[in-house]
Write a protein that holds these residues in place. Structure first.
Motif, PDB file in Angstrom:
ATOM      1  N   THR A 141     -28.807 -76.389 -20.649  1.00 34.78           N
ATOM      2  CA  THR A 141     -28.622 -76.456 -19.192  1.00 34.78           C
ATOM      3  C   THR A 141     -29.416 -75.406 -18.424  1.00 34.78           C
ATOM      4  OG1 THR A 141     -26.635 -75.100 -19.293  1.00 34.78           O
ATOM      5  CG2 THR A 141     -26.333 -77.512 -19.394  1.00 34.78           C
ATOM      6  N   GLN A 142     -30.100 -74.541 -19.119  1.00 24.30           N
ATOM      7  CA  GLN A 142     -30.986 -73.563 -18.477  1.00 24.30           C
ATOM      8  C   GLN A 142     -32.324 -73.555 -19.220  1.00 24.30           C
ATOM      9  OE1 GLN A 142     -30.410 -71.855 -15.559  1.00 24.30           O
ATOM     10  NE2 GLN A 142     -28.625 -73.191 -15.502  1.00 24.30           N
ATOM     11  N   PRO A 143     -33.011 -74.708 -19.234  1.00 26.17           N
ATOM     12  CA  PRO A 143     -34.238 -74.778 -20.023  1.00 26.17           C
ATOM     13  C   PRO A 143     -35.309 -73.816 -19.519  1.00 26.17           C
ATOM     14  CG  PRO A 143     -33.935 -76.790 -18.741  1.00 26.17           C
ATOM     15  CD  PRO A 143     -32.709 -75.967 -18.556  1.00 26.17           C
ATOM     16  N   GLU A 144     -35.945 -73.179 -20.478  1.00 25.86           N
ATOM     17  CA  GLU A 144     -37.039 -72.270 -20.171  1.00 25.86           C
ATOM     18  C   GLU A 144     -38.328 -73.069 -20.008  1.00 25.86           C
ATOM     19  OE1 GLU A 144     -36.006 -68.353 -22.718  1.00 25.86           O
ATOM     20  OE2 GLU A 144     -36.297 -70.194 -23.882  1.00 25.86           O
ATOM     21  N   ILE A 145     -39.282 -72.443 -19.349  1.00 30.75           N
ATOM     22  CA  ILE A 145     -40.639 -72.971 -19.369  1.00 30.75           C
ATOM     23  C   ILE A 145     -41.456 -72.009 -20.212  1.00 30.75           C
ATOM     24  CG2 ILE A 145     -40.475 -74.233 -17.191  1.00 30.75           C
ATOM     25  CD1 ILE A 145     -42.082 -71.957 -15.890  1.00 30.75           C
ATOM     26  N   TYR A 146     -42.515 -72.521 -20.806  1.00 34.83           N
ATOM     27  CA  TYR A 146     -43.327 -71.725 -21.723  1.00 34.83           C
ATOM     28  C   TYR A 146     -44.709 -71.496 -21.126  1.00 34.83           C
ATOM     29  CZ  TYR A 146     -39.701 -72.487 -25.176  1.00 34.83           C
ATOM     30  OH  TYR A 146     -38.501 -72.504 -25.840  1.00 34.83           O
TER      31      TYR A 146
ATOM     32  N   LYS B 116     -36.524 -64.114 -16.171  1.00 38.05           N
ATOM     33  CA  LYS B 116     -36.621 -63.247 -17.345  1.00 38.05           C
ATOM     34  C   LYS B 116     -37.640 -63.822 -18.328  1.00 38.05           C
ATOM     35  CE  LYS B 116     -34.040 -60.914 -20.916  1.00 38.05           C
ATOM     36  NZ  LYS B 116     -32.765 -60.622 -21.519  1.00 38.05           N
ATOM     37  N   LEU B 117     -38.533 -62.948 -18.810  1.00 43.19           N
ATOM     38  CA  LEU B 117     -39.579 -63.344 -19.742  1.00 43.19           C
ATOM     39  C   LEU B 117     -39.272 -62.794 -21.128  1.00 43.19           C
ATOM     40  CD1 LEU B 117     -42.686 -62.469 -17.541  1.00 43.19           C
ATOM     41  CD2 LEU B 117     -41.760 -64.751 -17.966  1.00 43.19           C
ATOM     42  N   ARG B 118     -39.678 -63.560 -22.146  1.00 46.31           N
ATOM     43  CA  ARG B 118     -39.565 -63.064 -23.512  1.00 46.31           C
ATOM     44  C   ARG B 118     -40.725 -63.614 -24.326  1.00 46.31           C
ATOM     45  NH1 ARG B 118     -37.739 -66.803 -27.104  1.00 46.31           N
ATOM     46  NH2 ARG B 118     -36.934 -68.709 -26.174  1.00 46.31           N
ATOM     47  N   LYS B 119     -41.224 -62.781 -25.223  1.00 44.27           N
ATOM     48  CA  LYS B 119     -42.274 -63.238 -26.128  1.00 44.27           C
ATOM     49  C   LYS B 119     -41.639 -64.148 -27.170  1.00 44.27           C
ATOM     50  CE  LYS B 119     -45.487 -59.497 -25.405  1.00 44.27           C
ATOM     51  NZ  LYS B 119     -46.279 -58.405 -25.969  1.00 44.27           N
ATOM     52  N   ILE B 120     -42.408 -65.154 -27.584  1.00 46.28           N
ATOM     53  CA  ILE B 120     -41.875 -66.117 -28.546  1.00 46.28           C
ATOM     54  C   ILE B 120     -42.593 -65.994 -29.885  1.00 46.28           C
ATOM     55  CG2 ILE B 120     -41.099 -67.700 -26.750  1.00 46.28           C
ATOM     56  CD1 ILE B 120     -43.540 -69.459 -27.397  1.00 46.28           C
TER      57      ILE B 120
ATOM     58  N   LYS C 184     -44.243 -67.578 -33.516  1.00 45.97           N
ATOM     59  CA  LYS C 184     -45.126 -68.695 -33.861  1.00 45.97           C
ATOM     60  C   LYS C 184     -44.305 -69.955 -34.120  1.00 45.97           C
ATOM     61  CE  LYS C 184     -48.859 -70.145 -36.974  1.00 45.97           C
ATOM     62  NZ  LYS C 184     -48.574 -71.525 -36.751  1.00 45.97           N
ATOM     63  N   GLU C 185     -43.157 -69.798 -34.774  1.00 42.60           N
ATOM     64  CA  GLU C 185     -42.309 -70.959 -35.075  1.00 42.60           C
ATOM     65  C   GLU C 185     -41.849 -71.651 -33.798  1.00 42.60           C
ATOM     66  OE1 GLU C 185     -42.690 -68.366 -38.398  1.00 42.60           O
ATOM     67  OE2 GLU C 185     -41.848 -67.861 -36.449  1.00 42.60           O
ATOM     68  N   GLU C 186     -41.431 -70.862 -32.814  1.00 44.07           N
ATOM     69  CA  GLU C 186     -40.989 -71.465 -31.555  1.00 44.07           C
ATOM     70  C   GLU C 186     -42.158 -72.102 -30.821  1.00 44.07           C
ATOM     71  OE1 GLU C 186     -38.334 -70.460 -27.568  1.00 44.07           O
ATOM     72  OE2 GLU C 186     -38.827 -68.827 -28.943  1.00 44.07           O
ATOM     73  N   ALA C 187     -43.304 -71.436 -30.801  1.00 43.13           N
ATOM     74  CA  ALA C 187     -44.489 -72.000 -30.148  1.00 43.13           C
ATOM     75  C   ALA C 187     -44.884 -73.323 -30.805  1.00 43.13           C
ATOM     76  CB  ALA C 187     -45.640 -71.003 -30.189  1.00 43.13           C
TER      77      ALA C 187
ATOM     78  N   GLY D 227     -51.171 -78.054 -27.564  1.00 37.67           N
ATOM     79  CA  GLY D 227     -51.336 -78.850 -26.352  1.00 37.67           C
ATOM     80  C   GLY D 227     -50.343 -79.984 -26.191  1.00 37.67           C
ATOM     81  N   GLY D 228     -49.261 -79.987 -26.966  1.00 35.94           N
ATOM     82  CA  GLY D 228     -48.288 -81.064 -26.856  1.00 35.94           C
ATOM     83  C   GLY D 228     -47.102 -80.742 -25.973  1.00 35.94           C
ATOM     84  N   TYR D 229     -47.101 -79.546 -25.384  1.00 36.89           N
ATOM     85  CA  TYR D 229     -45.951 -79.113 -24.588  1.00 36.89           C
ATOM     86  C   TYR D 229     -46.123 -79.503 -23.129  1.00 36.89           C
ATOM     87  CZ  TYR D 229     -42.890 -76.087 -21.924  1.00 36.89           C
ATOM     88  OH  TYR D 229     -41.972 -75.632 -21.041  1.00 36.89           O
ATOM     89  N   HIS D 230     -45.045 -80.022 -22.541  1.00 35.89           N
ATOM     90  CA  HIS D 230     -45.017 -80.354 -21.115  1.00 35.89           C
ATOM     91  C   HIS D 230     -43.764 -79.741 -20.519  1.00 35.89           C
ATOM     92  CE1 HIS D 230     -48.299 -83.182 -21.525  1.00 35.89           C
ATOM     93  NE2 HIS D 230     -47.696 -83.660 -22.591  1.00 35.89           N
ATOM     94  N   GLN D 231     -43.932 -78.716 -19.695  1.00 40.82           N
ATOM     95  CA  GLN D 231     -42.778 -78.074 -19.082  1.00 40.82           C
ATOM     96  C   GLN D 231     -42.299 -78.846 -17.871  1.00 40.82           C
ATOM     97  OE1 GLN D 231     -44.458 -74.273 -18.436  1.00 40.82           O
ATOM     98  NE2 GLN D 231     -45.424 -74.787 -16.512  1.00 40.82           N
ATOM     99  N   ALA D 232     -43.213 -79.549 -17.254  1.00 42.68           N
ATOM    100  CA  ALA D 232     -42.874 -80.333 -16.074  1.00 42.68           C
ATOM    101  C   ALA D 232     -43.795 -81.541 -16.037  1.00 42.68           C
ATOM    102  CB  ALA D 232     -43.055 -79.495 -14.809  1.00 42.68           C
TER     103      ALA D 232
END
Length: 153
Positions: free
Chosen positions: A88-93, A114-118, A120-123, A131-136
């Motif tokens: 319910t609080q999705p982050e954007i990357y 709030k920012l956090r480094k991620i 490699k597994e999460e990325a 290039g497969g990620y779509h935040q919006a």
């Protein structure tokens, strides 16, 4: 004049696709926009409710509410209990290519800024590095991409 519904978290909308339906759930409204989770299933008939076993795509997508306002996505019901299994609080990357200070794999940004480094597994899991990620997405992009992937056509 017909009063239009204002989308709220827990609202479930049906998206017509070739005589069947895909369901979108409003999971959050915040500074990034309206976040929709999608049920990873095609329906012949719209259910009366969703249960805990209802499969959701892992990552909600932010968009605007144009297709809700236009009536193309049709309100079915509100069930806030489905939010218990949704993010319910999705982050954007943010890609590491945007700034070297983002680290080798990028950053996640929460709706509160709030920012956090991620890792490699999460990325890799969100598709950030390939290039497969779509935040919006614009609503028509959601119908052309996400809905098509669920339907499998």
């Amino acid at each position: 004049m017909v009063k239009r519904r204002v989308a709220q978290p827990g609202d479930v909308y049906k998206i017509p696709v070739s005589g069947k339906f895909v369901l979108a759930i409003v999971v959050s409204k915040n500074s990034f926009g309206t976040a929709f989770a999608f049920v990873d299933k095609v329906f012949n008939d719209v259910p009366d409710r969703l249960d805990r076993e209802t499969p959701l795509l892992k990552h909600p997508i932010y968009s605007d509410e144009k297709l809700l306002r236009d009536g193309q996505w049709i309100f079915v019901f509100n069930d806030e209990s489905i939010l218990e299994k949704a993010n319910t609080q999705p982050e954007i990357y943010h890609s590491p290519d945007m700034d070297p200070e983002y680290g080798p794999y990028g950053l996640a940004e929460a709706p509160n800024g709030k920012l956090r480094k991620i890792s490699k597994e999460e990325a890799d899991e969100v598709g950030l590095l390939v290039g497969g990620y779509h935040q919006a997405m614009m609503p028509d992009e959601i119908e052309q991409s996400v809905v098509r992937d669920i339907v499998g056509s």
